[in-house]
Design a protein around this motif. Structure first.
Motif, PDB file in Angstrom:
ATOM      1  N   GLY A   1      71.455  12.130   0.047  1.00 46.88           N
ATOM      2  CA  GLY A   1      70.704  12.851  -1.171  1.00 46.88           C
ATOM      3  C   GLY A   1      69.105  12.880  -0.405  1.00 46.88           C
ATOM      4  N   THR A   2      68.898  12.656   0.736  1.00 46.49           N
ATOM      5  CA  THR A   2      67.408  12.783   1.400  1.00 46.49           C
ATOM      6  C   THR A   2      67.396  13.991   2.119  1.00 46.49           C
ATOM      7  OG1 THR A   2      67.231  10.533   1.119  1.00 46.49           O
ATOM      8  CG2 THR A   2      65.616  11.469   2.603  1.00 46.49           C
ATOM      9  N   LEU A   3      66.425  14.818   1.928  1.00 48.83           N
ATOM     10  CA  LEU A   3      66.291  16.071   2.731  1.00 48.83           C
ATOM     11  C   LEU A   3      65.356  15.624   3.683  1.00 48.83           C
ATOM     12  CD1 LEU A   3      66.440  19.075   3.103  1.00 48.83           C
ATOM     13  CD2 LEU A   3      64.331  19.294   1.892  1.00 48.83           C
ATOM     14  N   ASN A   4      65.518  15.915   5.161  1.00 47.60           N
ATOM     15  CA  ASN A   4      64.771  15.660   6.320  1.00 47.60           C
ATOM     16  C   ASN A   4      64.252  16.870   6.956  1.00 47.60           C
ATOM     17  OD1 ASN A   4      63.360  14.579   8.404  1.00 47.60           O
ATOM     18  ND2 ASN A   4      65.171  13.411   9.143  1.00 47.60           N
ATOM     19  N   LEU A   5      63.012  17.180   6.726  1.00 48.28           N
ATOM     20  CA  LEU A   5      62.422  18.398   7.347  1.00 48.28           C
ATOM     21  C   LEU A   5      61.729  17.973   8.483  1.00 48.28           C
ATOM     22  CD1 LEU A   5      61.409  20.873   4.571  1.00 48.28           C
ATOM     23  CD2 LEU A   5      63.478  20.950   5.759  1.00 48.28           C
ATOM     24  N   GLY A   6      61.555  16.908   8.961  1.00 40.10           N
ATOM     25  CA  GLY A   6      60.774  16.223  10.196  1.00 40.10           C
ATOM     26  C   GLY A   6      61.587  16.371  11.299  1.00 40.10           C
ATOM     27  N   ALA A   7      62.917  16.698  11.183  1.00 37.27           N
ATOM     28  CA  ALA A   7      63.728  16.490  12.401  1.00 37.27           C
ATOM     29  C   ALA A   7      63.028  16.957  13.746  1.00 37.27           C
ATOM     30  CB  ALA A   7      64.969  17.249  12.450  1.00 37.27           C
ATOM     31  N   GLU A   8      62.293  17.851  13.918  1.00 37.16           N
ATOM     32  CA  GLU A   8      61.594  18.402  14.889  1.00 37.16           C
ATOM     33  C   GLU A   8      60.687  17.485  15.507  1.00 37.16           C
ATOM     34  OE1 GLU A   8      60.753  22.029  17.770  1.00 37.16           O
ATOM     35  OE2 GLU A   8      62.336  21.618  16.399  1.00 37.16           O
ATOM     36  N   GLY A   9      59.934  16.709  14.754  1.00 36.05           N
ATOM     37  CA  GLY A   9      59.124  15.722  15.109  1.00 36.05           C
ATOM     38  C   GLY A   9      59.757  14.543  15.565  1.00 36.05           C
TER      39      GLY A   9
ATOM     40  N   LEU B   1      70.379  16.527  -3.547  1.00 35.56           N
ATOM     41  CA  LEU B   1      69.582  16.594  -2.482  1.00 35.56           C
ATOM     42  C   LEU B   1      68.167  16.780  -2.851  1.00 35.56           C
ATOM     43  CD1 LEU B   1      69.722  16.624   0.745  1.00 35.56           C
ATOM     44  CD2 LEU B   1      70.200  19.035   0.526  1.00 35.56           C
ATOM     45  N   ALA B   2      67.182  16.085  -2.178  1.00 33.61           N
ATOM     46  CA  ALA B   2      65.928  16.154  -2.351  1.00 33.61           C
ATOM     47  C   ALA B   2      65.597  16.030  -3.740  1.00 33.61           C
ATOM     48  CB  ALA B   2      65.601  17.703  -1.838  1.00 33.61           C
ATOM     49  N   LYS B   3      66.292  15.313  -4.485  1.00 37.96           N
ATOM     50  CA  LYS B   3      65.865  14.808  -5.567  1.00 37.96           C
ATOM     51  C   LYS B   3      65.425  13.584  -5.887  1.00 37.96           C
ATOM     52  CE  LYS B   3      68.511  18.304  -8.270  1.00 37.96           C
ATOM     53  NZ  LYS B   3      69.642  18.545  -9.470  1.00 37.96           N
ATOM     54  N   PRO B   4      64.148  13.013  -5.939  1.00 32.00           N
ATOM     55  CA  PRO B   4      63.864  11.377  -6.021  1.00 32.00           C
ATOM     56  C   PRO B   4      64.448  10.901  -6.974  1.00 32.00           C
ATOM     57  CG  PRO B   4      61.888  12.761  -6.659  1.00 32.00           C
ATOM     58  CD  PRO B   4      62.848  13.804  -5.954  1.00 32.00           C
ATOM     59  N   TYR B   5      64.701   9.501  -7.009  1.00 29.23           N
ATOM     60  CA  TYR B   5      65.443   8.748  -7.968  1.00 29.23           C
ATOM     61  C   TYR B   5      64.737   7.762  -8.409  1.00 29.23           C
ATOM     62  CZ  TYR B   5      68.704   6.190 -10.758  1.00 29.23           C
ATOM     63  OH  TYR B   5      69.468   5.390 -11.911  1.00 29.23           O
TER      64      TYR B   5
ATOM     65  N   VAL C   1      60.094  17.788   0.653  1.00 31.04           N
ATOM     66  CA  VAL C   1      59.621  18.818   1.542  1.00 31.04           C
ATOM     67  C   VAL C   1      58.188  18.687   2.282  1.00 31.04           C
ATOM     68  CG1 VAL C   1      58.871  21.274   1.635  1.00 31.04           C
ATOM     69  CG2 VAL C   1      60.803  20.797   0.370  1.00 31.04           C
ATOM     70  N   LEU C   2      57.068  18.147   1.350  1.00 32.96           N
ATOM     71  CA  LEU C   2      56.003  17.957   1.830  1.00 32.96           C
ATOM     72  C   LEU C   2      56.160  16.686   2.818  1.00 32.96           C
ATOM     73  CD1 LEU C   2      53.547  18.596  -1.438  1.00 32.96           C
ATOM     74  CD2 LEU C   2      53.848  19.949   0.653  1.00 32.96           C
ATOM     75  N   ALA C   3      56.888  15.916   2.473  1.00 33.32           N
ATOM     76  CA  ALA C   3      56.924  14.345   3.288  1.00 33.32           C
ATOM     77  C   ALA C   3      57.463  14.812   4.628  1.00 33.32           C
ATOM     78  CB  ALA C   3      57.720  13.509   2.609  1.00 33.32           C
ATOM     79  N   GLY C   4      58.727  15.678   4.572  1.00 35.79           N
ATOM     80  CA  GLY C   4      59.251  16.069   5.966  1.00 35.79           C
ATOM     81  C   GLY C   4      58.140  16.798   6.691  1.00 35.79           C
ATOM     82  N   LEU C   5      57.383  17.582   6.254  1.00 37.75           N
ATOM     83  CA  LEU C   5      56.127  18.323   7.017  1.00 37.75           C
ATOM     84  C   LEU C   5      55.344  17.158   7.738  1.00 37.75           C
ATOM     85  CD1 LEU C   5      55.825  21.610   4.976  1.00 37.75           C
ATOM     86  CD2 LEU C   5      57.288  21.216   6.969  1.00 37.75           C
ATOM     87  N   VAL C   6      55.056  16.360   6.889  1.00 36.83           N
ATOM     88  CA  VAL C   6      54.074  15.254   7.436  1.00 36.83           C
ATOM     89  C   VAL C   6      54.997  14.468   8.379  1.00 36.83           C
ATOM     90  CG1 VAL C   6      53.078  12.887   6.689  1.00 36.83           C
ATOM     91  CG2 VAL C   6      52.727  14.791   5.038  1.00 36.83           C
ATOM     92  N   VAL C   7      55.808  14.075   8.410  1.00 37.74           N
ATOM     93  CA  VAL C   7      56.691  13.587   9.553  1.00 37.74           C
ATOM     94  C   VAL C   7      56.901  14.522  10.803  1.00 37.74           C
ATOM     95  CG1 VAL C   7      58.809  12.448  10.182  1.00 37.74           C
ATOM     96  CG2 VAL C   7      58.154  12.056   7.944  1.00 37.74           C
ATOM     97  N   PHE C   8      57.029  15.797  10.415  1.00 36.91           N
ATOM     98  CA  PHE C   8      57.141  16.773  11.437  1.00 36.91           C
ATOM     99  C   PHE C   8      55.629  16.670  12.179  1.00 36.91           C
ATOM    100  CE2 PHE C   8      55.543  21.190  12.325  1.00 36.91           C
ATOM    101  CZ  PHE C   8      56.303  21.374  13.478  1.00 36.91           C
ATOM    102  N   THR C   9      54.695  16.738  11.637  1.00 37.73           N
ATOM    103  CA  THR C   9      53.496  16.819  12.270  1.00 37.73           C
ATOM    104  C   THR C   9      53.010  15.717  12.907  1.00 37.73           C
ATOM    105  OG1 THR C   9      52.609  18.356  10.426  1.00 37.73           O
ATOM    106  CG2 THR C   9      50.975  17.344  11.690  1.00 37.73           C
ATOM    107  N   ALA C  10      53.519  14.552  12.216  1.00 38.15           N
ATOM    108  CA  ALA C  10      53.008  13.179  12.684  1.00 38.15           C
ATOM    109  C   ALA C  10      53.722  13.107  14.285  1.00 38.15           C
ATOM    110  CB  ALA C  10      53.495  12.189  12.091  1.00 38.15           C
ATOM    111  N   GLY C  11      55.156  13.472  14.387  1.00 42.07           N
ATOM    112  CA  GLY C  11      55.894  13.439  15.740  1.00 42.07           C
ATOM    113  C   GLY C  11      55.275  14.253  16.554  1.00 42.07           C
ATOM    114  N   ILE C  12      54.838  15.606  16.373  1.00 43.14           N
ATOM    115  CA  ILE C  12      54.446  16.553  17.203  1.00 43.14           C
ATOM    116  C   ILE C  12      53.055  16.130  17.753  1.00 43.14           C
ATOM    117  CG2 ILE C  12      53.709  18.927  17.600  1.00 43.14           C
ATOM    118  CD1 ILE C  12      56.860  18.454  17.567  1.00 43.14           C
ATOM    119  N   GLY C  13      52.233  15.802  16.891  1.00 38.72           N
ATOM    120  CA  GLY C  13      50.970  15.279  17.031  1.00 38.72           C
ATOM    121  C   GLY C  13      50.938  13.967  18.110  1.00 38.72           C
ATOM    122  N   PHE C  14      51.726  13.083  17.599  1.00 38.62           N
ATOM    123  CA  PHE C  14      51.828  11.908  18.601  1.00 38.62           C
ATOM    124  C   PHE C  14      52.305  12.148  20.073  1.00 38.62           C
ATOM    125  CE2 PHE C  14      54.811   8.689  20.227  1.00 38.62           C
ATOM    126  CZ  PHE C  14      54.031   7.690  20.459  1.00 38.62           C
TER     127      PHE C  14
END
Length: 306
Positions: free
Chosen positions: A38-46, A296-300, A95-108
């Motif tokens: 149930g968790t969407l992960n858009l930070g895979a790239e990072g 999927l992507a719905k917080p509980y 969605v926003l959290a995934g983009l944060v993780v993506f940015t953190a990984g790429i930045g690091f």
């Protein structure tokens, strides 16, 4: 003679496909596990970038290849834990959290990888293939990727643990009512997904290139996000999708090495053009697709349960 030459060319190209397909497959399997919960992960790239860099760091410091894999996975899991903390515990927009993780990984990796850029390393050892197969040697991580697909399918489709995971992704409120630890399962599947993403990143640097270059993930994490939808969250179909994209990428260096003239920038676009085609195919049949986890992507939050 021409047929024999064509056979040698095709056989050589096919022999390289598993190496190019394995990172896609590992990443897609990790995302399937995470999203089935149930968790969407858009930070895979990072996350993949962190795995790729830390694998090189361990090898460059004289570590064994096994230590490199452990460090790559540990870094990917740590970043995945941040993602799980944001979306499972804090229930932020996924969605926003995934983009944060993506940015953190790429930045690091962009900053920490400066000292290791273009530094050659030994990489993973190869496993010799039988001579009668006429295929180049493959590393064991590539074989692990293809062996993992049926295992992941079996766990998700045929075990009680898989049923619990799918219940959290399909109807978190009902799963909670049955006594399932929705928060724990979603947190856990995100971490397990991070393991696969870390291995996918490590494969790129320890097997594919034997060095670190900023941006080496090159959109594979985003392609994996699309492929998860395209294969309808099915680990077995993920093998076919990964091989398809691996074959496209393997053809480019294979033809270049044999002196085939080609517009390199146009040819390099092939995986991304294929991704666009995948999106269009999916959209055309979206109404028939009933495989997506319904929550999927719905917080509980338990207090929201009816």
């Amino acid at each position: 003679m021409l047929s024999a030459l064509a056979g040698d060319l095709i056989g050589g190209w096919v022999g390289f496909v598993p190496t190019f397909a394995a990172p896609f497959l590992l990443a897609v399997l990790g995302l399937i596990i995470t999203e089935r919960g149930g968790t969407l992960n858009l930070g895979a790239e990072g996350v993949m970038a962190v795995g790729a860099l830390l694998g090189v760091v361990a090898m460059a410091q004289g570590g064994h290849w096994s230590a490199a894999l452990v460090l790559a996975v540990a870094g990917a899991v740590a970043l995945s834990a941040l993602h799980a903390f944001l979306v499972v515990l804090l229930r932020l927009d996924q969605v926003l959290a995934g983009l944060v993780v993506f940015t953190a990984g790429i930045g690091f990796t962009g900053y920490a990888g400066l000292a290791f850029t273009n530094l050659p390393i030994a990489g993973l050892p190869e496993l010799a293939m039988p001579e009668r197969w006429s295929l180049p040697a493959q590393d064991w991580l590539t074989w692990l990727a293809f062996l993992a697909a049926p295992v992941v399918w079996y766990v998700l489709a045929r075990t009680e643990l898989g049923l619990r995971i799918r219940a959290c992704g399909d109807d978190a409120a009902a799963a909670d009512a049955m006594g399932l630890p929705v928060t724990g399962l979603r947190f856990g599947t995100t971490l397990v997904g991070g393991v696969f993403l870390g291995l996918a990143g490590a494969h790129l640097s320890l097997v594919g290139s034997h060095l670190w270059v900023d941006g080496m993930v090159a959109g594979r994490g985003w392609i994996a996000v699309v492929l998860v939808v395209f294969v309808r969250w099915n680990p077995l179909l993920a093998v076919a999708a990964a091989v398809m994209f691996g074959a496209i990428q393997a053809a480019i260096p294979f033809l270049q090495a044999r002196g085939v003239a080609m517009p390199i920038h146009l040819v390099s676009m092939a995986p991304y053009l294929a991704t666009i085609a995948v999106v269009l195919i999916f959209e055309s049949g979206r109404r028939r697709n009933t495989s997506a986890p319904r929550d999927l992507a719905k917080p509980y939050l338990r207090e929201d349960r009816n």
